[in-house]
Scaffold this motif. Structure first.
Motif, PDB file in Angstrom:
ATOM      1  N   THR A   3       0.848  -1.184   0.000  1.00 29.66           N
ATOM      2  CA  THR A   3       0.000   0.000   0.000  1.00 29.66           C
ATOM      3  C   THR A   3       0.891   1.244   0.000  1.00 29.66           C
ATOM      4  O   THR A   3       2.113   1.144   0.163  1.00 29.66           O
ATOM      5  N   ASN A   4       0.267   2.403  -0.097  1.00 25.82           N
ATOM      6  CA  ASN A   4       1.032   3.654  -0.056  1.00 25.82           C
ATOM      7  C   ASN A   4       1.777   3.820   1.264  1.00 25.82           C
ATOM      8  O   ASN A   4       2.771   4.530   1.325  1.00 25.82           O
ATOM      9  N   LYS A  73      -0.437   5.531  -6.288  1.00 27.83           N
ATOM     10  CA  LYS A  73      -1.759   4.937  -6.111  1.00 27.83           C
ATOM     11  C   LYS A  73      -1.585   3.471  -5.757  1.00 27.83           C
ATOM     12  O   LYS A  73      -0.809   2.758  -6.395  1.00 27.83           O
ATOM     13  N   ASP A  74      -2.312   3.041  -4.721  1.00 30.32           N
ATOM     14  CA  ASP A  74      -2.246   1.634  -4.331  1.00 30.32           C
ATOM     15  C   ASP A  74      -3.542   0.885  -4.624  1.00 30.32           C
ATOM     16  O   ASP A  74      -3.728  -0.244  -4.201  1.00 30.32           O
ATOM     17  N   GLY A  75      -4.451   1.520  -5.353  1.00 33.62           N
ATOM     18  CA  GLY A  75      -5.737   0.906  -5.673  1.00 33.62           C
ATOM     19  C   GLY A  75      -6.846   1.368  -4.753  1.00 33.62           C
ATOM     20  O   GLY A  75      -8.020   1.214  -5.068  1.00 33.62           O
ATOM     21  N   LYS A  76      -6.487   1.933  -3.608  1.00 33.66           N
ATOM     22  CA  LYS A  76      -7.477   2.427  -2.654  1.00 33.66           C
ATOM     23  C   LYS A  76      -7.259   3.891  -2.312  1.00 33.66           C
ATOM     24  O   LYS A  76      -8.200   4.616  -2.033  1.00 33.66           O
ATOM     25  N   SER A  77      -6.001   4.317  -2.282  1.00 34.32           N
ATOM     26  CA  SER A  77      -5.713   5.710  -1.932  1.00 34.32           C
ATOM     27  C   SER A  77      -4.675   6.290  -2.880  1.00 34.32           C
ATOM     28  O   SER A  77      -3.956   5.560  -3.562  1.00 34.32           O
ATOM     29  N   THR A  78      -4.631   7.621  -2.900  1.00 31.31           N
ATOM     30  CA  THR A  78      -3.679   8.356  -3.715  1.00 31.31           C
ATOM     31  C   THR A  78      -2.866   9.254  -2.804  1.00 31.31           C
ATOM     32  O   THR A  78      -3.403   9.857  -1.874  1.00 31.31           O
ATOM     33  N   ARG A 130      -5.570  -2.298 -11.448  1.00 34.49           N
ATOM     34  CA  ARG A 130      -6.697  -2.535 -10.511  1.00 34.49           C
ATOM     35  C   ARG A 130      -7.010  -4.038 -10.409  1.00 34.49           C
ATOM     36  O   ARG A 130      -7.241  -4.556  -9.319  1.00 34.49           O
ATOM     37  N   LYS A 133      -4.308  -5.705  -8.306  1.00 37.66           N
ATOM     38  CA  LYS A 133      -4.460  -5.423  -6.869  1.00 37.66           C
ATOM     39  C   LYS A 133      -5.639  -6.156  -6.257  1.00 37.66           C
ATOM     40  O   LYS A 133      -5.632  -6.438  -5.059  1.00 37.66           O
ATOM     41  N   ASN A 134      -6.632  -6.496  -7.044  1.00 41.66           N
ATOM     42  CA  ASN A 134      -7.847  -7.138  -6.520  1.00 41.66           C
ATOM     43  C   ASN A 134      -7.862  -8.648  -6.706  1.00 41.66           C
ATOM     44  O   ASN A 134      -8.880  -9.280  -6.483  1.00 41.66           O
TER      45      ASN A 134
END
Length: 135
Positions: A3-4, A73-78, A130, A133-134
């Motif tokens: 993640t970020n 970007k980690d797929g959830k936050s920037t 995306r 990441k999912n």
């Protein structure tokens, strides 16, 4: 999955004296052995670089001259990090989308990478990132 929060700004040791500054990146400065070095320069105003993620490779970015923003970007936050000091670098771990933008005139971005170039390690479309990441 990374993640970020796994992205880190790392201070590079700086040796100062009257002749100028010297910064050194050694084995303990970054958490990987650098297997590739490249740099970006003469970037036209308004240009963007990056626009990809790596599946396994890590990178360490340094603004040797000038400044630029790194959008993460980690797929959830920037998250946006501005690099503007030659004695600080941004560790980007695997699985993080990155875009570089807002380059100042004369900006130079040095990149130390954990691996040699491998096209299969790149994710170049955000929709595929995306999905990655999912999974």
């Amino acid at each position: 999955m990374s993640t970020n929060a796994d992205v880190k700004l790392i201070e590079i040791p700086k040796i100062q004296d009257r002749r100028g500054n010297l910064s050194v990146i050694e084995e303990t400065t970054i958490p990987f052995k650098s297997n590739r070095v490249y740099y970006l320069y003469d970037i036209p105003s308004g240009s963007r670089r990056g626009g990809h993620a790596h599946k396994i490779q890590q990178e360490f970015l340094i603004a040797l001259s000038g400044s630029f923003d790194v959008v993460l970007k980690d797929g959830k936050s920037t998250q946006i990090v501005t690099l503007n000091k030659p004695n600080a670098g941004l560790l980007i771990v695997d699985g993080i989308w990155r875009e570089l933008r807002n380059f100042s005139s004369g900006a130079v971005c040095l990149v130390l990478a954990s691996g040699e170039f491998d096209e299969d390690d790149y994710i170049r479309e955000y929709k595929n990132f995306r999905l990655f990441k999912n999974r």
